[in-house]
Design an enzyme around this catalytic site. Structure first.
Site, PDB file in Angstrom:
ATOM      1  N   GLY A  84       0.828  -1.197   0.000  1.00 21.78           N
ATOM      2  CA  GLY A  84       0.000   0.000   0.000  1.00 21.78           C
ATOM      3  C   GLY A  84       0.858   1.240   0.000  1.00 21.78           C
ATOM      4  NE  ARG A  87       9.248   6.099   0.121  1.00 20.47           N
ATOM      5  CZ  ARG A  87      10.541   6.251  -0.108  1.00 20.47           C
ATOM      6  NH1 ARG A  87      11.273   6.964   0.726  1.00 20.47           N
ATOM      7  NH2 ARG A  87      11.112   5.707  -1.154  1.00 20.47           N
ATOM      8  NE  ARG A 170       4.076   9.758  -5.910  1.00 24.52           N
ATOM      9  CZ  ARG A 170       4.567   8.512  -5.905  1.00 24.52           C
ATOM     10  NH1 ARG A 170       5.674   8.242  -6.568  1.00 24.52           N
ATOM     11  NH2 ARG A 170       3.969   7.553  -5.238  1.00 24.52           N
ATOM     12  NE  ARG A 177       1.043   2.694  -6.556  1.00 30.17           N
ATOM     13  CZ  ARG A 177       2.278   3.148  -6.472  1.00 30.17           C
ATOM     14  NH1 ARG A 177       3.282   2.342  -6.774  1.00 30.17           N
ATOM     15  NH2 ARG A 177       2.519   4.372  -6.091  1.00 30.17           N
ATOM     16  CG  ASP A 247       4.947  -3.050  -5.345  1.00 26.41           C
ATOM     17  OD1 ASP A 247       5.428  -4.152  -5.650  1.00 26.41           O
ATOM     18  OD2 ASP A 247       5.580  -2.191  -4.709  1.00 26.41           O
ATOM     19  CG  ASN A 248       7.592  -0.147  -7.668  1.00 27.25           C
ATOM     20  OD1 ASN A 248       6.858   0.408  -6.851  1.00 27.25           O
ATOM     21  ND2 ASN A 248       8.776  -0.610  -7.343  1.00 27.25           N
TER      22      ASN A 248
END
Length: 480
Positions: A84, A87, A170, A177, A247-248
């Site tokens: 999840g 950060r 950002r 994802r 997850d990326n």
């Protein structure tokens, strides 16, 4: 003026947890703002002091509750059932004047329910890397998340040593994802998986009819096509992501989560840049295959909604065709060819790459000099005397004779596809070292030069040179 239109936030508590940022309070300062992106977002009325308050986590965006989303992922090939936003916090879903909705996140804003044993913070070093890398790829024409601003403070964050804390703002149309879909499939939450799939298609893949019985296969095919295009771009420019866990992987085909990335200097397809990747799973040479492997994991999740696994298999089989088509298109443009012919051009490319590898030729420098015709070839020969390209040049020149472009037109095309500068590790490292001592001028200067990667500006002459010997000593890991 903020114009909020929550979409992801309306999915419900199964998809995220409301979480307030933990503000940086010890002398926070705004060290750079991406004014071009701020203008694109139509947020120019927000002052720098207001941006500082927002990015530091001290002032929330009015009428939006910050949240962290839940997902899982295959990390270095191993499934981790729950990850999840450990950060990162979604702090707004903002509508620009053109109607585009942008999700805006703070990265490094403290613990969330998904931080596990981490502190949810980001250090200045890694934050500068993401801030500059997203700008570099965007200006190279590569799909990516974007960064709007970066702050630092005197708050200490502990990694191997104490380092200054930082937060990056950002933005992206979506931060979804592959791992979001994996999470609900893994935990057999099929109604949520259906909800998420329909949500994604309705908002980001509008040509897909979610009422069609084949919308899942249509969805997978479009994700395959976008992912293939992204990886082809990476390969053409020599970008190595470094940690292509599922997850990326962006569902929209964006470059996301900049960690131990690198742009290749010398052409070394098997070089490990992420020293956490001891087996070289994520080296340059394997990126196309890993993307395909990750798409299989996405298909494993979606098949729970679609009782035709053979159809999804056939979709996945198209990935290679999409990738090869896009890679050939990008590489022939770099060669100065106006048309792509797989029968003649792929062998030409395949013959060149081992020669560049054997002589450890600098990837970006070579292609830029090749753009200069005969004078560039002389420079290549002088720099790499053991690199014998005479036979290859003859074949390339024969191919040029089949083309309608004049020499001047060819050079113009090549200069538009072969950058003069990429975000080399030594340039980035120099900006980081100076920023950690409180000098942010080099960060701003580097941001400016990478924002015009296809131009050679006289005032930035030093940035276009080959890297110094010490650049090979730069070490990266998953904490970079």
């Amino acid at each position: 003026m903020w114009n909020l239109s929550p979409r992801f936030a309306k999915l419900g508590s199964d998809f995220f947890s409301y979480t307030n940022p933990t503000a940086l309070t010890d002398n926070p300062r705004l060290i750079h703002l991406n004014h071009e992106l701020i203008k694109k977002l139509d947020l120019t009325q927000t002052t720098e002091s207001e941006w500082l308050a927002i990015i530091s986590g001290q002032t929330p965006v009015t009428n939006y509750l910050p949240l962290a989303s839940v997902y899982m992922g295959h990390q270095f090939g191993v499934p981790v059932p729950q990850l999840g936003d450990g950060r990162a916090l979604l702090i707004a879903e903002h509508v620009a004047n053109d109607g585009q909705i942008w999700e805006m996140q703070l990265k490094g804003a403290g613990k969330t329910p998904y931080s596990r044993f981490a502190d949810g913070r980001a250090v200045l070093r890694s934050s500068i890397r993401e801030y500059l890398a997203s700008q570099a790829l965007n200006k190279l024409g590569i799909p990516t998340t974007l960064a709007g601003g970066i702050i630092t403070s005197d708050d200490a964050v502990y990694r191997e040593n104490a380092e200054p804390a930082a937060i990056v703002l950002r933005a992206a149309p979506s931060f979804l994802r592959f791992g979001h879909f994996e999470y609900f499939a893994r935990h057999n939450k099929l109604s949520q998986l259906q909800q998420l799939s329909e949500f994604c298609c309705c908002h980001y893949f509008p040509t897909i009819d979610v009422k069609s019985p084949d919308f899942i296969s249509d969805f997978l095919e479009q994700v395959c096509a976008r992912t293939a295009r992204l990886i082809a771009h990476w390969q053409a420019v020599g970008f190595v992501h470094g940690v292509m866990n599922t997850d990326n992987m962006s569902i929209l085909g964006l470059t996301i989560d900049y960690g131990p990335f690198s742009f290749m200097d010398k052409f070394a397809p098997e070089q490990i840049f992420n020293h956490s990747d001891s087996e070289g799973r994520y080296v340059y040479a394997r990126q196309p295959m890993i993307a395909w492997w990750n798409l299989y994991r996405l298909a494993d999740a979606l098949v729970k909604l679609y009782p035709h696994p053979e159809k999804l298999e056939s979709i996945l089989a198209k990935y290679a065709d999409y990738y090869n088509r896009d890679y050939l298109e990008l590489m022939t443009a770099k060669l100065g060819l106006s048309t792509a012919n797989s029968e003649t051009d792929l062998p030409l490319i395949d013959e060149l790459l081992p020669l560049l590898q054997q002589s450890q030729v600098d990837w970006t420098w070579f292609w830029r000099r090749l753009s200069d015709g005969s004078s560039g070839r002389l420079q290549i020969a002088a720099q790499y005397p053991h690199l014998d390209l005479n036979n290859w040049y003859q074949k390339l020149d024969q191919r040029y004779q089949q083309e309608p472009l004049t020499a001047a037109q060819r050079r113009e095309q090549m200069l538009a596809h072969n950058p003069a500068i990429i975000l080399r590790s030594h340039l980035l490292q120099s900006a980081i070292i100076r920023a950690e001592s409180g000098d942010y001028a080099e960060l701003a200067k580097l941001f400016t030069v990478i924002s015009s990667p296809y131009q050679e500006l006289p005032e930035f002459a030093d940035y276009y040179r080959l890297p110094p010997a010490w650049a090979t000593q730069i070490s990266l890991s998953c904490s970079s």
